[in-house]
Scaffold this motif. Structure first.
Motif: not given
Length: 501
Positions: A136-154
């Motif tokens: 739940n906490v990590l999901s909030r971070v993903i939504d807040k920083l838009d990490l699904t479009n970060d090349p480092e993580f994707v």
């Protein structure tokens, strides 16, 4: 050229390792012609002969395998250099968080109670520690920083554009899962011994990004704790609201029963007291007043009657009218004149006769006035006696009503107690519901960051190139020596004569 003895020595093979402490490494068989030959055995069968290997043999193997050693060192150095160049750097940041198991006492009698026992407090901290790294906490971070479009993580693959065209929703969902997995692998938290301080570690490929994501995790952790407590309080409020509806109906029904009973019995209350009791009290007061007036009227009448019977109307103070005062004054003046005439002219003088005649007239007037006053006193006496009898009758009737009302009042008080109890329970639940509803808007979690993350000056992985090359050289040396020794031992086991050569 050679003597028999020398040629015989040349024809006899010498076992390997005779020189400089080496032991024999082969078995000999004597043929039919008297010559000796080396017995042929498999390498595995000669494993026991490795115990005969000496230092000279090991040095020989190392000298023969120097090329392997150098090659292994070079390969390890090249591999380490490539690893240092290809591997993305990791920058690790640390955050110190104080998680106090005792929440802030903002609301008295909070819905969440704290346990003073240390074991329970440690369990509370460990539970919140698990929330810190939860999905739940990590999901909030993903939504807040838009990490699904970060090349480092994707990391986009070769077929990623094609998959985006075919099924973008599934790809986005897969990206979210990949980012969630990457975050869960990069974050770690542990509690310090004998304290409530939690150390969170997180690494990223850039120092500033590591700090940003670490702060975002802490913010999401605090938001998750607040949302968790708010949702718990919301569930309590929902259950209380459901209970309030039933309590409200019970209070309404109880109060309605009170009013119906009061209306059916004709009970009237004034400041919580039946009107009949108040009327009875007032009638009793009126009876006492009437009785007092009756006694006064009776006493006055009897005194007047006695004064008239004793012919004391001229001197009795009970006759206090203005006419009596005037007649008494005239009588006193006339008596003074009579005394003066008697002293001057005697009792037979005409003036004396006239004065006595006037005196009789005044005394008759006094008697008539006393009789008139007596008649008024008798009328007042009769009136007060009648009034007293009437009030006593009313008081007696009202007293019977009071007894009847008191019996009904017992039942009414029972109904009122039931209504008050239900109303008090309803008011308690209502106040508690409003209090917990306000509690949803207040964050009482006692979590405080005591050490914010700072951008690291050096990467945490991989190590520095010089250290990595040194470790690679040591590893290559070790592998090269191992290969050289293994190669020499294998050759020795296959053919000891080749190993000797």
């Amino acid at each position: 050229m050679y003597g028999p003895k020398e040629s015989e020595q040349r024809q006899t093979p010498r076992p390997v390792g005779q020189g400089r402490g080496a032991r024999a490494a082969a078995d000999f068989v004597v043929g039919s012609d008297g010559t000796a030959a080396v017995a042929e055995k498999s390498p595995l069968a000669r494993l026991g002969q490795l115990g005969r290997v000496g230092v000279d043999d090991v040095l020989t193997w190392l000298r023969d395998g120097i090329g392997w050693i150098i090659g292994a060192i070079i390969v390890c150095l090249v591999g380490a250099l490539l690893y240092a160049v290809v591997t993305p750097p990791r920058y690790t940041v640390y955050t110190d968080i104080l998680i106090d198991p005792s929440n802030l006492n903002v609301v008295r009698d909070d819905v969440f109670t704290s346990n003073p026992q240390r074991d329970a407090q440690l369990l509370e901290v460990e539970s919140k520690l698990r929330i810190l790294t939860s999905r739940n906490v990590l999901s909030r971070v993903i939504d807040k920083l838009d990490l699904t479009n970060d090349p480092e993580f994707v990391k986009p693959g070769l077929l990623a554009p094609l998959w985006n065209l075919i099924s973008p929703a599934e790809v986005a969902r897969d990206n979210r899962l990949a980012v969630m997995r990457a975050l869960s692998e990069r974050v770690d938290a542990r509690r310090e011994e004998r304290s409530f301080v939690v150390v969170m570690r997180f690494w990223a490929e850039e120092p500033e990004k590591a700090v940003t994501i670490s702060n975002a995790i802490v913010d999401a952790f605090e938001a998750e704790l607040f949302q968790s407590s708010a949702e718990s309080a919301g569930r309590v409020v929902k259950n209380l609201n459901n209970r309030l509806d039933e309590l409200r109906r019970n209070v309404t029904e109880a109060e309605q029963r009170v009013e119906d009973f009061r209306r059916s019995k004709g009970l009237q209350l004034n400041n919580g007291e039946p009107v009949s009791a108040r009327l009875s009290s007032e009638l009793n007061t009126q009876v006492l007043d009437a009785q007092q007036r009756f006694i006064q009227a009776e006493t006055r009448y009897r005194q007047m009657s006695a004064a008239i019977a004793e012919r004391r109307t001229t001197s009795a103070a009970i006759f206090d009218s203005a006419t009596m005062v005037s007649l008494r004054a005239q009588l006193n003046q006339l008596q003074q004149q009579i005394g003066s005439i008697r002293a001057t002219f005697g009792t037979r003088h005409p003036q004396m006769v006239t004065a006595l005649s006037e005196q009789q007239a005044i005394e008759a007037a006094l008697a008539r006035e006393a009789r008139r006053i007596l008649d008024g006193a008798r009328a007042e006496f009769e009136r007060e006696r009648s009034n007293l009898a009437t009030l006593r009758g009313k008081a007696s009737d009202e007293k019977s009503n009071v007894f009847s009302d008191n019996e009904e009042q017992v039942q009414l008080r029972d109904l009122q107690r039931d209504a008050r109890a239900k109303a008090a329970l309803y008011e308690t639940h209502l106040a508690r519901t409003q209090q917990i509803g306000e509690r949803q808007q207040i964050d009482t979690s006692n979590v405080r960051v005591i050490s914010r993350p700072l951008p690291p000056k050096a990467r945490s992985w991989p190590p520095r190139t010089l250290i990595l090359l040194g470790a690679a050289a040591f590893l290559g040396l070790f592998l090269g020596i191992a290969i050289a020794l293994a190669r020499g031992a294998w050759r020795y086991l296959r053919d000891p004569r080749l190993a000797a050569a």
